[in-house]
Design a protein around this motif. Structure first.
Motif, short mmCIF file in Angstrom:
data_model
loop_
_atom_site.label_atom_id
_atom_site.label_comp_id
_atom_site.label_asym_id
_atom_site.label_seq_id
_atom_site.Cartn_x
_atom_site.Cartn_y
_atom_site.Cartn_z
N ILE A 20 16.04 -8.11 -25.23
CA ILE A 20 17.25 -7.15 -25.02
C ILE A 20 17.22 -6.22 -23.91
CG2 ILE A 20 19.40 -6.33 -25.85
CD1 ILE A 20 18.96 -8.19 -28.47
N ASP A 21 16.54 -5.19 -24.25
CA ASP A 21 16.50 -4.23 -23.40
C ASP A 21 15.77 -4.22 -22.07
OD1 ASP A 21 17.78 -2.75 -25.51
OD2 ASP A 21 16.01 -1.49 -26.17
N HIS A 22 14.70 -5.00 -22.22
CA HIS A 22 13.61 -5.02 -20.89
C HIS A 22 13.64 -6.58 -20.31
CE1 HIS A 22 12.96 -1.13 -21.88
NE2 HIS A 22 12.29 -1.43 -23.08
N GLY A 23 14.24 -7.46 -20.93
CA GLY A 23 14.10 -8.85 -20.51
C GLY A 23 12.88 -9.82 -20.87
N GLY A 24 12.71 -10.82 -20.78
CA GLY A 24 11.66 -11.71 -21.17
C GLY A 24 12.28 -12.90 -22.03
N GLU A 25 11.14 -13.33 -22.69
CA GLU A 25 11.50 -14.43 -23.67
C GLU A 25 11.09 -14.47 -24.75
OE1 GLU A 25 10.69 -18.81 -22.34
OE2 GLU A 25 10.99 -17.95 -20.11
N LEU A 26 11.67 -14.84 -25.98
CA LEU A 26 11.32 -14.97 -27.21
C LEU A 26 10.49 -15.94 -27.44
CD1 LEU A 26 14.64 -14.41 -29.24
CD2 LEU A 26 12.82 -12.54 -28.77
N SER A 27 9.38 -15.47 -28.43
CA SER A 27 8.49 -16.74 -28.69
C SER A 27 9.06 -17.93 -29.53
CB SER A 27 7.02 -15.95 -29.25
OG SER A 27 7.56 -15.73 -30.58
N PRO A 28 8.54 -18.97 -29.57
CA PRO A 28 9.40 -19.88 -30.43
C PRO A 28 9.30 -19.57 -31.82
CG PRO A 28 7.71 -21.15 -28.91
CD PRO A 28 7.62 -19.50 -28.77
N ALA A 29 8.21 -19.12 -32.37
CA ALA A 29 8.14 -18.47 -33.71
C ALA A 29 9.31 -17.46 -34.08
CB ALA A 29 6.69 -17.89 -34.29
N THR A 30 9.43 -16.44 -33.14
CA THR A 30 10.25 -15.48 -33.40
C THR A 30 11.73 -16.02 -33.38
OG1 THR A 30 9.02 -13.86 -32.41
CG2 THR A 30 11.28 -13.47 -32.36
N ALA A 31 11.92 -16.70 -32.42
CA ALA A 31 13.31 -17.57 -32.33
C ALA A 31 13.83 -18.34 -33.60
CB ALA A 31 13.29 -18.44 -30.90
N ASP A 32 12.76 -19.01 -34.21
CA ASP A 32 13.00 -19.78 -35.24
C ASP A 32 13.53 -18.46 -36.44
OD1 ASP A 32 13.02 -22.41 -34.88
OD2 ASP A 32 10.38 -22.40 -35.45
N VAL A 33 13.03 -17.59 -36.67
CA VAL A 33 13.27 -16.67 -37.56
C VAL A 33 14.49 -15.87 -37.24
CG1 VAL A 33 12.51 -14.22 -38.57
CG2 VAL A 33 10.67 -15.73 -37.87
N VAL A 34 14.64 -15.66 -36.04
CA VAL A 34 16.50 -15.13 -35.64
C VAL A 34 17.07 -16.04 -35.92
CG1 VAL A 34 17.64 -14.16 -33.85
CG2 VAL A 34 15.28 -13.66 -33.66
N ALA A 35 17.10 -17.35 -35.63
CA ALA A 35 18.01 -18.39 -35.87
C ALA A 35 18.40 -18.64 -37.36
CB ALA A 35 17.45 -19.97 -35.42
N LYS A 36 17.20 -18.49 -38.20
CA LYS A 36 17.64 -18.60 -39.53
C LYS A 36 18.40 -17.61 -40.19
CE LYS A 36 15.81 -19.86 -43.92
NZ LYS A 36 16.53 -18.66 -44.74
N ALA A 37 18.18 -16.25 -39.61
CA ALA A 37 18.71 -14.99 -39.99
C ALA A 37 20.41 -14.99 -39.68
CB ALA A 37 17.97 -13.94 -39.64
N MET A 38 20.40 -15.56 -38.63
CA MET A 38 21.74 -15.64 -37.80
C MET A 38 22.63 -16.58 -38.55
SD MET A 38 22.65 -16.43 -33.96
CE MET A 38 21.85 -15.08 -33.11
N LYS A 39 21.96 -17.68 -38.95
CA LYS A 39 22.82 -18.83 -39.56
C LYS A 39 23.01 -18.35 -40.96
CE LYS A 39 20.83 -21.38 -42.18
NZ LYS A 39 19.96 -21.95 -43.26
N ASP A 40 22.00 -17.60 -41.83
CA ASP A 40 22.41 -17.26 -43.03
C ASP A 40 23.44 -16.27 -43.06
OD1 ASP A 40 20.48 -18.96 -44.04
OD2 ASP A 40 19.10 -17.35 -44.10
N TRP A 41 23.43 -15.61 -42.16
CA TRP A 41 24.71 -14.31 -41.97
C TRP A 41 26.02 -15.25 -41.85
CZ3 TRP A 41 27.37 -13.84 -37.38
CH2 TRP A 41 28.33 -12.84 -37.40
N ALA A 42 25.93 -16.00 -40.85
CA ALA A 42 27.15 -16.98 -40.59
C ALA A 42 27.89 -17.69 -41.68
CB ALA A 42 26.98 -17.71 -39.11
N VAL A 43 26.87 -18.38 -42.34
CA VAL A 43 27.13 -19.27 -43.59
C VAL A 43 27.93 -18.18 -44.49
CG1 VAL A 43 26.33 -20.66 -45.36
CG2 VAL A 43 25.55 -20.91 -43.06
N GLU A 44 27.34 -17.06 -44.64
CA GLU A 44 27.91 -16.17 -45.85
C GLU A 44 29.34 -16.01 -45.38
OE1 GLU A 44 25.58 -12.80 -46.15
OE2 GLU A 44 23.70 -13.89 -46.54
N LEU A 45 29.67 -16.15 -44.26
CA LEU A 45 31.17 -15.64 -43.57
C LEU A 45 31.96 -17.07 -43.79
CD1 LEU A 45 30.56 -13.38 -40.24
CD2 LEU A 45 31.49 -12.77 -42.55
#
Ligand code: ADP
Ligand code: MG
Length: 706
Positions: free
Chosen positions: A38-63
């Motif tokens: 976010i601060d400096h640009g670049g790409e997320l590794s696929p493994a990281t993206a998966d972790v972020v996606a899961k956390a984001m989904k869990d949070w959204a589902v709670e809402l």
């Protein structure tokens, strides 16, 4: 009645997946990786993206979220979304797990063939991709559809061409950051790693009663009234501006604020505007791309909340003839990530060389690219404001205020600015009131581009428009000026002398763009012409500025638009214009033919019947009043019928033309005047025909009965 107070601190950002929530929910290493991107640009590794996606989904589902969408901003100027649920295939026992992968978070592929692409993408190769803009946070939108996780994205073609408003904006922000860094480095700032454009848009809007709104096809189809005699009272008493907010509007504003706060939009200021039924909302400024996203959400939420309150929100630039239209003041500044606002003059601007260089560069940029700025603020509705009988004028000029104008004058005349006017004390003359320190600059409300303390306020933008293009343009033109200055100054043998000379040179060469007088005055038009400033009167006239050699050079140099992207945008603008005016013309034909003219006929029939009835009852009775009315009405009726015929003919001719500039011009030069010619007699008839018979609510009903 006082409803339960809301806890603003508790609800703020309730529906946003903030950095704070990421920090809480992500493993430390993953969070650090995301933050770095976010601060400096670049790409997320696929493994990281998966972790972020899961956390984001869990949070959204709670809402309560059931779906996600890649939320993007195609060239229609509004946002687009296609929902996918988190539902996956059930297992053999019938259990289903809601899932959302890193791949789904990062990249989407909507079937995008129906979005305008201006020829960039043939329909047979309709692939378009959406890519997560991780610098703008994901959020959950709640409405009748349920709760939807929205992921802000950029939208590009298979070949990487921008098909949206977001991609060029992000590219322009990077260009500005790189070039602005070169400037601050020249002045010894080695710490800053990034410079961001900050934007605070003030949004004007109208609210009318929904029941009345639904009775007017022009408001429904065109977003503005196409007929309507002025109400007996307009805005002449200045009693609406900053006036007491009516209960019904107040309850709307309260609801709106709460919705916006939950989305992390810092709704700050609200007030009644100049015209009756007109209001304004301003959030606190934010990073440009987030401000653009937020402004889209503000407009969408304004409409949604209005419906809930039995109101309709009109975002059109000119919903009513004869009263003020709506705009969007785009407040813009540039700040380094170590806290320096490059537009802050400090107490002694005459000694602040970095500020003077930045100012000189912006003056140069605005002068050189006045046509592009003008274009970036043009849309179909704004043609009724810019250059028409309303402010701001279509001519770009800059207001600097007394203090800076004086500094600039000294620099041009002597090459030095020895002194600097200071804000004085303002004496109230009342012992119990404090004496105030005056700002060194007064406000000038008539300038399209005004310096207001530590930012520029670009006031031309239309109320319904996306603020992406104006800010992309501003970022780009200023990046170019910074780049040219840095190219010279980095090579200078004696920096102090070089910077001094450059400031003087830029100010001298581009001083014609500075105008501190009344931008609404007739004389200004002549004076601007004398100075050689462009006066681009309509949207159609403004389009060609996008594809000039100067524009292509600018945008290609900083990788913001390719020539093909610019050409495609020009094409889309011509098409958009033609389509919008066609809708207006067809709506007028419909309303005049099926509603207004028939009611005038009923009225003339009643009048005629009354004349005969009175005569039958008493031959000697004076029926001159009725006869005169009948004559006047019939003559206006005939004029309307004839104008309707003409409008039908010219619209049919325009619609049959090949799409492009020629067609847009036909709509502007021929259809628009035919629309006015039809409106004129029917507006007069509205003042004559029995109110009971007039089939649509009047201006008075619409703007005073809310
Ligand atoms: P006005 O007096 O011009 O009507 P408002 O308070 O309605 O002012 O709006 C001013 C807008 O400018 C707000 O959105 C505010 O957050 C924004 N703003 C203030 N400072 C800056 C800045 N440095 N950069 C960008 N926008 C700013
Ligand atoms: Mg304001």
């Amino acid at each position: 009645m006082c409803e339960k107070a809301v806890n603003v601190e508790a609800i703020f950002n309730e529906n946003v997946f903030t950095m704070g929530k990421m920090k809480e929910r992500l493993p430390r290493k993953v969070y650090a990786e995301v933050k770095n991107v976010i601060d400096h640009g670049g790409e997320l590794s696929p493994a990281t993206a998966d972790v972020v996606a899961k956390a984001m989904k869990d949070w959204a589902v709670e809402l309560g979220a059931t779906h996600y969408t890649h939320w993007f901003q195609p060239l229609t100027g509004i946002t687009a979304e296609k929902h996918d649920s988190f539902v996956t295939n059930p297992d053999a026992e019938g259990h289903m797990l809601m899932e959302f992968s890193g791949k789904e978070l990062i990249k989407g592929e909507p079937d995008a063939s129906s979005f305008p692409s201006g020829g960039l993408r043939a329909t047979f190769e309709a692939r378009g991709y959406t890519a997560w803009d991780c610098t703008s946070p994901a959020f959950v939108k709640k409405d009748a559809t349920g709760a939807i996780l929205c992921i802000p994205t950029a939208f590009c073609s298979y070949k990487g061409e921008a098909l949206d408003k977001k991609t060029p904006l992000l590219r322009s922000m990077e260009a500005l950051s790189q070039q602005a860094l070169r400037i601050v480095r020249l002045f010894g700032n080695t710490e800053a790693a990034k410079v961001t454009a900050s934007v605070g848009p003030e949004q004007e809007y109208f609210l009318v009663d929904r029941e009345l709104y639904l009775q007017r096809k022009d408001l429904i189809y065109a977003g503005r009234t196409l007929f309507g005699a002025p109400a007996p009272k307009g805005q002449e008493m200045d009693d609406h501006y900053f006036g007491v907010i009516k209960e019904r509007i107040g309850s709307y504003m309260k609801d709106l604020n709460e919705e916006l706060w939950k989305l992390g939009i810092s709704a700050k200021t609200q007030h009644n505007e100049v015209a009756p039924a007109q209001h304004e909302l301003a959030p606190i400024f934010n990073t440009a791309n987030i401000a653009v996203d937020h402004n889209q959400l503000v407009m969408e939420t304004m409409k949604k909340v209005a419906a809930r309150h039995g109101l309709a929100c009109l975002l059109h630039e000119k919903p009513f003839a004869g009263v003020n239209g709506s705009g969007k003041h785009d407040n813009w500044s540039i700040c380094t990530d170590n806290g320096v606002n490059m537009l802050d003059p400090g107490d002694t601007p005459n000694q602040n060389i970095q500020f003077l260089l930045v100012l000189a560069c912006i003056i140069k940029a605005v002068d050189v690219h006045a046509d592009l700025l003008r274009q970036s603020a043009s849309n179909v509705g704004n043609d009724h404001r810019l250059g028409a009988n309303e402010a701001p004028p279509a001519i770009i000029s800059m207001f600097l205020g007394e203090q800076l104008e004086d500094v600039v004058k000294q620099l041009i005349e002597t090459g030095e600015a020895a002194s600097c006017k200071e804000g004085e004390r303002l004496y109230t003359g009342v012992s119990t009131l404090p004496d105030l320190q005056k700002d060194a600059t007064d406000r000038n409300r008539t300038s399209p581009f005004a310096f207001t303390g530590n930012k520029f306020e670009f006031r031309m933008v239309g109320s319904s428009d996306s603020i992406a293009s104006p800010n992309t343009t501003l970022n780009a033109i200023v990046a170019e000026a910074f780049c040219e200055a840095a190219d010279l100054l980095e090579q200078a043998e004696n920096f102090d002398i070089a910077v001094h000379d450059l400031i003087k040179e830029y100010l001298t060469e581009h001083q014609r763009i500075i105008f501190n007088g009344n931008g609404y005055a007739e004389e200004w038009v002549a004076e601007a012409e004398r100075r050689g400033l462009p006066n681009i009167k309509s949207m159609v006239d403004s389009v060609k500025s996008l594809t000039t050699e100067k524009a292509v050079k600018l945008y290609e140099k900083f990788h913001i638009f390719t020539k093909a992207e610019l050409e495609s945008r020009a094409e889309i603008l011509y098409e958009t214009y033609a389509k919008a005016i066609n809708i207006e013309a067809m709506t007028m034909i419909d309303m005049a033919g099926k509603q207004l003219i028939p009611s005038v006929i009923s009225y003339t029939t009643e009048l005629a019947a009354s004349i005969s009835a009175v005569r039958d009852a008493c031959e000697a009775a004076d029926v001159s009043a009725q006869t005169e009315l009948l004559l006047e009405t019939s003559s206006l009726l005939a004029e309307s019928k004839k104008a309707l015929g003409t409008l039908k003919t010219v619209t049919a001719e325009a619609v049959a033309m090949e799409e492009g500039e020629g067609q847009a011009r036909a709509y502007h030069d021929r259809v628009m005047p035919a629309m006015s010619a039809l409106r004129a007699p029917l507006d007069k008839l509205e003042m004559i025909v029995d109110k009971e018979l007039w089939p649509i609510p009047s201006y008075g009903d619409l703007t005073f009965e809310v």
